[in-house]
Design a protein around this motif. Structure first.
Motif, PDB file in Angstrom:
ATOM      1  N   VAL A 111       0.780  -0.682   0.228  1.00 51.49           N
ATOM      2  CA  VAL A 111      -0.238  -0.095   0.481  1.00 51.49           C
ATOM      3  C   VAL A 111       0.404   1.739  -0.091  1.00 51.49           C
ATOM      4  O   VAL A 111       0.724   2.031  -0.887  1.00 51.49           O
ATOM      5  CB  VAL A 111      -1.128  -0.202   1.668  1.00 51.49           C
ATOM      6  N   VAL A 112       1.915   1.367   0.599  1.00 50.04           N
ATOM      7  CA  VAL A 112       2.866   2.371   0.967  1.00 50.04           C
ATOM      8  C   VAL A 112       3.432   2.747  -0.281  1.00 50.04           C
ATOM      9  O   VAL A 112       3.375   4.086  -0.705  1.00 50.04           O
ATOM     10  CB  VAL A 112       3.322   2.720   2.065  1.00 50.04           C
ATOM     11  N   ALA A 113       3.873   1.470  -1.421  1.00 55.32           N
ATOM     12  CA  ALA A 113       3.919   1.921  -2.448  1.00 55.32           C
ATOM     13  C   ALA A 113       4.039   2.185  -3.293  1.00 55.32           C
ATOM     14  O   ALA A 113       4.104   2.940  -4.292  1.00 55.32           O
ATOM     15  CB  ALA A 113       5.361   0.552  -3.203  1.00 55.32           C
ATOM     16  N   THR A 114       1.860   1.904  -3.543  1.00 57.35           N
ATOM     17  CA  THR A 114       1.205   2.258  -4.174  1.00 57.35           C
ATOM     18  C   THR A 114       1.237   3.694  -4.199  1.00 57.35           C
ATOM     19  O   THR A 114       1.072   4.522  -5.188  1.00 57.35           O
ATOM     20  CB  THR A 114       0.160   1.264  -3.748  1.00 57.35           C
ATOM     21  N   SER A 152      -2.892  13.756  -6.057  1.00 55.74           N
ATOM     22  CA  SER A 152      -2.301  12.159  -5.896  1.00 55.74           C
ATOM     23  C   SER A 152      -2.390  10.678  -4.620  1.00 55.74           C
ATOM     24  O   SER A 152      -2.890  10.073  -4.831  1.00 55.74           O
ATOM     25  CB  SER A 152      -1.428  12.249  -6.881  1.00 55.74           C
ATOM     26  N   PHE A 153      -1.765  12.113  -3.822  1.00 53.49           N
ATOM     27  CA  PHE A 153      -1.331  11.277  -2.522  1.00 53.49           C
ATOM     28  C   PHE A 153      -3.137  11.230  -1.510  1.00 53.49           C
ATOM     29  O   PHE A 153      -3.055   9.730  -1.608  1.00 53.49           O
ATOM     30  CB  PHE A 153      -0.294  11.872  -2.086  1.00 53.49           C
ATOM     31  N   THR A 154      -3.443  12.149  -1.671  1.00 49.95           N
ATOM     32  CA  THR A 154      -4.809  11.883  -0.799  1.00 49.95           C
ATOM     33  C   THR A 154      -5.696  11.061  -1.844  1.00 49.95           C
ATOM     34  O   THR A 154      -6.515  10.157  -1.106  1.00 49.95           O
ATOM     35  CB  THR A 154      -5.370  13.194  -1.390  1.00 49.95           C
ATOM     36  N   LEU A 155      -5.624  11.372  -2.790  1.00 49.73           N
ATOM     37  CA  LEU A 155      -6.962   9.750  -3.524  1.00 49.73           C
ATOM     38  C   LEU A 155      -6.569   8.880  -3.153  1.00 49.73           C
ATOM     39  O   LEU A 155      -7.091   7.552  -3.079  1.00 49.73           O
ATOM     40  CB  LEU A 155      -6.450  10.252  -5.047  1.00 49.73           C
ATOM     41  N   CYS A 156      -5.147   8.501  -3.263  1.00 47.31           N
ATOM     42  CA  CYS A 156      -4.787   7.353  -3.609  1.00 47.31           C
ATOM     43  C   CYS A 156      -4.740   6.792  -1.735  1.00 47.31           C
ATOM     44  O   CYS A 156      -5.460   5.730  -1.874  1.00 47.31           O
ATOM     45  CB  CYS A 156      -3.359   7.012  -3.308  1.00 47.31           C
TER      46      CYS A 156
END
Length: 166
Positions: A111-114, A152-156
């Motif tokens: 999850v972190v990598a994604t 991008s970070f928030t959406l993921c």
């Protein structure tokens, strides 16, 4: 005593209170059970030999005592084999707990990598510094890339929270 020890080890696996000596203790118990079973097998062989009474050393009515002895030793031998199987089951439970914990850790790493993969793409893209990139000359280019990265970070992050992976 051995059955009680194995049961305690099983409880420690269920409660995740496993120390570093767990496997060595389990192997020692397994070796002890193998040794005990070998002794019982020798007693069974002895009892069967005495039951045969090839040299007519014993009276016919006394041979039943050897049969009783042999049957009891066979039951003890079977109980020892059952305890050995129990140690195998405890070992498999231990392995299952380790695999479960490892899978949870790997899930977190994935999850972190994604989450950081799109950020890596953005950094790679804007790190090329071509002179004809329109965002370089744009007044809000730097802020735009920051906003794109945060978005991008928030959406993921929201996606993984919704899927209950985080």
């Amino acid at each position: 005593n051995i059955e009680f020890s194995i049961s305690e080890m099983e409880d420690s696996v269920e409660n995740s209170h496993i120390d570093k000596t767990f496997i060595s203790e389990l192997v020692d118990i397994k070796k002890e059970l193998i040794l005990i079973r070998n002794y019982y097998e020798q007693f069974v062989t002895l009892g069967e030999e005495l039951q045969e009474n090839e040299n007519d050393l014993f009276k016919e009515e006394d041979l039943r005592y050897f049969k009783i002895f042999t049957d009891k030793v066979e039951r003890l031998s079977n109980n020892t084999a059952m305890l050995r199987d129990y140690t195998v089951q405890v070992r498999e439970s231990y392995d299952a707990v380790l695999n479960y914990n490892l899978n949870n850790i790997m899930k977190i790493f994935t999850v972190v990598a994604t989450i950081f993969m799109p950020l890596t793409l953005i950094v790679g893209w804007y790190g090329m510094n071509f002179k004809y990139m329109p965002e370089l000359a744009w007044k809000y280019g730097y802020i735009g890339v920051i906003c794109l990265s945060v978005l991008s970070f928030t959406l993921c992050f929201v996606f993984f929270k919704k899927k209950k992976l985080l």
